[in-house]
Design an enzyme around this catalytic site. Structure first.
Site, PDB file in Angstrom:
ATOM      1  N   ASN A  82      10.467  -7.317  -5.956  1.00  0.00           N
ATOM      2  CA  ASN A  82      10.799  -6.156  -6.911  1.00  0.00           C
ATOM      3  C   ASN A  82       9.858  -5.283  -7.338  1.00  0.00           C
ATOM      4  O   ASN A  82       9.106  -4.769  -7.958  1.00  0.00           O
ATOM      5  CB  ASN A  82      11.687  -4.947  -5.895  1.00  0.00           C
ATOM      6  CG  ASN A  82      11.033  -3.624  -5.883  1.00  0.00           C
ATOM      7  OD1 ASN A  82      10.645  -3.020  -5.453  1.00  0.00           O
ATOM      8  ND2 ASN A  82      12.616  -3.288  -6.883  1.00  0.00           N
ATOM      9  N   ALA A  83      10.441  -5.517  -9.027  1.00  0.00           N
ATOM     10  CA  ALA A  83      10.555  -5.473 -10.020  1.00  0.00           C
ATOM     11  C   ALA A  83       9.791  -4.796 -10.105  1.00  0.00           C
ATOM     12  O   ALA A  83       8.031  -5.999 -10.417  1.00  0.00           O
ATOM     13  CB  ALA A  83      10.906  -5.666 -11.361  1.00  0.00           C
ATOM     14  N   THR A  86       3.916  -0.782 -14.619  1.00  0.00           N
ATOM     15  CA  THR A  86       2.245  -0.030 -15.286  1.00  0.00           C
ATOM     16  C   THR A  86       2.479  -0.022 -16.095  1.00  0.00           C
ATOM     17  O   THR A  86       2.994   0.755 -17.055  1.00  0.00           O
ATOM     18  CB  THR A  86       1.776   1.213 -13.966  1.00  0.00           C
ATOM     19  OG1 THR A  86       2.871   2.142 -14.498  1.00  0.00           O
ATOM     20  CG2 THR A  86       2.133   0.936 -12.606  1.00  0.00           C
ATOM     21  N   GLN A 141      -8.012  -0.341  -7.731  1.00  0.00           N
ATOM     22  CA  GLN A 141      -7.616   0.971  -8.091  1.00  0.00           C
ATOM     23  C   GLN A 141      -8.760   1.425  -9.195  1.00  0.00           C
ATOM     24  O   GLN A 141      -7.824   0.247 -10.347  1.00  0.00           O
ATOM     25  CB  GLN A 141      -5.984   1.154  -8.293  1.00  0.00           C
ATOM     26  CG  GLN A 141      -5.839   2.938  -8.575  1.00  0.00           C
ATOM     27  CD  GLN A 141      -5.937   3.507  -7.920  1.00  0.00           C
ATOM     28  OE1 GLN A 141      -7.223   4.469  -7.617  1.00  0.00           O
ATOM     29  NE2 GLN A 141      -5.782   4.820  -6.130  1.00  0.00           N
ATOM     30  N   GLY A 143      -8.689   2.306 -12.971  1.00  0.00           N
ATOM     31  CA  GLY A 143      -7.775   2.119 -14.035  1.00  0.00           C
ATOM     32  C   GLY A 143      -7.231   1.832 -13.563  1.00  0.00           C
ATOM     33  O   GLY A 143      -5.932   1.669 -14.459  1.00  0.00           O
ATOM     34  N   TYR A 147      -2.601  -4.498 -12.926  1.00  0.00           N
ATOM     35  CA  TYR A 147      -1.728  -4.115 -11.560  1.00  0.00           C
ATOM     36  C   TYR A 147      -2.243  -4.046 -10.585  1.00  0.00           C
ATOM     37  O   TYR A 147      -1.967  -5.003  -9.862  1.00  0.00           O
ATOM     38  CB  TYR A 147      -1.428  -2.368 -11.634  1.00  0.00           C
ATOM     39  CG  TYR A 147      -0.520  -2.415 -10.947  1.00  0.00           C
ATOM     40  CD1 TYR A 147       0.517  -2.558 -11.012  1.00  0.00           C
ATOM     41  CD2 TYR A 147      -0.727  -1.077  -9.752  1.00  0.00           C
ATOM     42  CE1 TYR A 147       1.711  -1.930  -9.945  1.00  0.00           C
ATOM     43  CE2 TYR A 147       0.312  -1.385  -8.719  1.00  0.00           C
ATOM     44  CZ  TYR A 147       1.620  -1.456  -8.803  1.00  0.00           C
ATOM     45  OH  TYR A 147       2.462  -1.164  -8.354  1.00  0.00           O
TER      46      TYR A 147
HETATM   47  N1  LIG Z   1       6.794   3.881  -6.067  1.00  0.00           N
HETATM   48  C1  LIG Z   1       5.099   3.301  -5.801  1.00  0.00           C
HETATM   49  O1  LIG Z   1       4.524   4.292  -4.987  1.00  0.00           O
HETATM   50  C2  LIG Z   1       5.005   1.833  -5.296  1.00  0.00           C
HETATM   51  C3  LIG Z   1       3.775   1.577  -4.516  1.00  0.00           C
HETATM   52  C4  LIG Z   1       4.010   0.721  -4.252  1.00  0.00           C
HETATM   53  C5  LIG Z   1       3.884  -0.714  -4.408  1.00  0.00           C
HETATM   54  N2  LIG Z   1       5.239  -0.439  -6.050  1.00  0.00           N
HETATM   55  C6  LIG Z   1       6.072  -1.350  -6.155  1.00  0.00           C
HETATM   56  O2  LIG Z   1       6.855  -1.294  -5.522  1.00  0.00           O
HETATM   57  C7  LIG Z   1       7.848  -2.185  -7.210  1.00  0.00           C
HETATM   58  C8  LIG Z   1       9.107  -1.059  -6.974  1.00  0.00           C
HETATM   59  O3  LIG Z   1       8.850  -0.048  -7.618  1.00  0.00           O
HETATM   60  P1  LIG Z   1       9.014   1.821  -8.024  1.00  0.00           P
HETATM   61  O4  LIG Z   1       8.611   2.882  -7.766  1.00  0.00           O
HETATM   62  O5  LIG Z   1      10.298   1.889  -7.501  1.00  0.00           O
HETATM   63  O6  LIG Z   1       9.552   1.399  -9.120  1.00  0.00           O
HETATM   64  P2  LIG Z   1      10.299   2.556 -10.663  1.00  0.00           P
HETATM   65  O7  LIG Z   1      10.879   3.350  -9.981  1.00  0.00           O
HETATM   66  O8  LIG Z   1       9.646   2.102 -11.855  1.00  0.00           O
HETATM   67  O9  LIG Z   1      11.255   0.852 -10.839  1.00  0.00           O
HETATM   68  C9  LIG Z   1      11.400   0.133 -10.932  1.00  0.00           C
HETATM   69  C10 LIG Z   1      12.457  -1.451 -11.298  1.00  0.00           C
HETATM   70  O10 LIG Z   1      11.708  -1.802 -11.779  1.00  0.00           O
HETATM   71  C11 LIG Z   1      12.792  -2.655 -12.411  1.00  0.00           C
HETATM   72  N3  LIG Z   1      11.995  -3.435 -13.901  1.00  0.00           N
HETATM   73  C12 LIG Z   1      11.383  -3.444 -14.790  1.00  0.00           C
HETATM   74  N4  LIG Z   1      10.577  -4.314 -15.485  1.00  0.00           N
HETATM   75  C13 LIG Z   1      11.412  -5.406 -15.069  1.00  0.00           C
HETATM   76  C14 LIG Z   1      11.695  -6.484 -16.491  1.00  0.00           C
HETATM   77  N5  LIG Z   1      10.993  -7.002 -16.384  1.00  0.00           N
HETATM   78  N6  LIG Z   1      12.364  -7.196 -15.337  1.00  0.00           N
HETATM   79  C15 LIG Z   1      13.258  -6.714 -14.181  1.00  0.00           C
HETATM   80  N7  LIG Z   1      13.240  -5.616 -13.925  1.00  0.00           N
HETATM   81  C16 LIG Z   1      12.531  -5.053 -14.275  1.00  0.00           C
HETATM   82  C17 LIG Z   1      12.748  -1.466 -13.891  1.00  0.00           C
HETATM   83  O11 LIG Z   1      14.328  -1.593 -14.648  1.00  0.00           O
HETATM   84  P3  LIG Z   1      15.017  -0.683 -15.188  1.00  0.00           P
HETATM   85  O12 LIG Z   1      15.495   0.600 -14.402  1.00  0.00           O
HETATM   86  O13 LIG Z   1      15.908  -1.325 -16.290  1.00  0.00           O
HETATM   87  O14 LIG Z   1      13.446   0.138 -15.776  1.00  0.00           O
HETATM   88  C18 LIG Z   1      13.192  -0.390 -11.859  1.00  0.00           C
HETATM   89  O15 LIG Z   1      14.858  -0.755 -11.819  1.00  0.00           O
HETATM   90  C19 LIG Z   1       7.062  -2.275  -8.179  1.00  0.00           C
HETATM   91  O16 LIG Z   1       6.681  -3.368  -7.758  1.00  0.00           O
HETATM   92  C20 LIG Z   1       6.005  -1.140  -7.853  1.00  0.00           C
HETATM   93  O17 LIG Z   1       4.540  -2.197  -8.194  1.00  0.00           O
HETATM   94  C21 LIG Z   1       5.392   1.152  -5.880  1.00  0.00           C
END
Ligand SMILES: NC(=O)c1ccc[n+]([C@@H]2O[C@H](COP(=O)([O-])OP(=O)(O)OC[C@H]3O[C@@H](n4cnc5c(N)ncnc54)[C@H](OP(=O)(O)O)[C@@H]3O)[C@@H](O)[C@H]2O)c1
Length: 240
Positions: A82-83, A86, A141, A143, A147
């Site tokens: 899941n990590a 952007t 997307q 920009g 990603y």
């Molecule tokens: N939110 C959306 O609308 C959306 C839509 C489509 C896809 N996604 C995908 O869903 C996933 C979760 O998104 P989110 O919105 O929940 O993101 P978020 O709130 O920014 O949380 C990201 C998580 O990933 C961890 N992380 C980042 N870099 C890392 C690394 N190098 N090693 C280990 N952990 C790492 C962060 O750790 P820290 O807490 O230590 O920073 C945090 O726990 C992502 O892959 C994202 O691309 C999200």
């Protein structure tokens, strides 16, 4: 013995919801994070789910992290990649670092983590790998060439690894969320976010728990015939 699940980026946002739903399903969950120790500690205190710090983009750190989880909890049966990060910008403004960071974490992290856990799953003839892609990997997307490329790469990774795992009982799937109300989406300026929501047929952002319930299905015994697939959870914003 409860099955053991690792959720990368499992202490905040969508990952935190996934960790909690998997714990509620009866799995022993380990939640990984990168840097935000305060959020991880608060999450662990609140949920009782242990958190582990390592960078999924670093192969050696993944190996050490998985070993620690295996020592503390047991062999890993379920991996949720899941990590994600952007680093948005149009192509001509995007630095090589912005490109490399996103590919290294979002796609490289899936490879590194699968590399450490797939063999054990195969040997035990049971495993589940679910990787979180994105609608922007399916549709592209503006920009986000970095990603979108990484998230699209996850779909190819998933299909190829599904072929390798199928006869060993290791099922590999992806989820492509649409726009979900988390900090990542909260960082989008309000006027742009309003335009995005106006394009979502159900007229709202998704909730993190709506993605987590998809993961719960794909990791369950009920999903025994599902592998190599992408589950789109996006309020109807992109259909293909
Ligand atoms: N939110 C959306 O609308 C959306 C839509 C489509 C896809 N996604 C995908 O869903 C996933 C979760 O998104 P989110 O919105 O929940 O993101 P978020 O709130 O920014 O949380 C990201 C998580 O990933 C961890 N992380 C980042 N870099 C890392 C690394 N190098 N090693 C280990 N952990 C790492 C962060 O750790 P820290 O807490 O230590 O920073 C945090 O726990 C992502 O892959 C994202 O691309 C999200």
């Amino acid at each position: 013995m409860a099955r053991v699940a690792i959720v990368t980026g499992g202490t905040r946002g969508i990952g935190a919801a996934i960790s909690v739903v998997l714990k509620d399903q009866g799995y022993a969950v380990a939640a990984n994070y990168a840097e935000n120790a305060a959020a991880a500690t608060a999450f662990s205190n609140e949920t009782g789910i242990p958190s582990y710090k390592w960078d999924v983009g670093d192969p050696e750190a993944c190996l050490a992290g998985v070993r620690q989880v295996e020592q503390d909890i047991g062999s890993v049966d379920i991996l949720v990649n899941n990590a994600g990060v952007t680093r948005d910008g149009t192509l001509h403004r995007m630095s090589y670092d912005d490109w490399n960071d996103v590919l290294r974490v979002n796609l490289g992290g899936c490879f590194n983590m699968a590399r450490c856990t797939f063999g054990g799953m195969r040997d035990r003839r049971w495993g589940r790998i679910v990787s979180i892609s994105s609608i922007n990997g399916q549709a592209g997307q503006f920009g986000q060439v970095n990603y979108s490329a990484a998230k699209s790469g996850i779909l190819g990774f998933t299909k190829a690894l599904a072929l390798e795992g199928a006869k060993y009982g290791v099922l590999v799937n992806a989820i492509a969320p649409g726009y979900i109300a988390t900090e990542m989406v909260g960082a989008i300026p309000a006027p742009i976010l309003e335009k995005i929501v106006a394009k979502i047929p159900v007229r709202r952002l998704g909730e993190a728990c709506e993605i987590a319930r998809g993961v719960a299905f794909l990791t369950s015994e009920s999903a025994g015939f599902v592998t190599g697939s992408t589950l789109s959870i996006n309020g109807g914003q992109y259909m293909h």
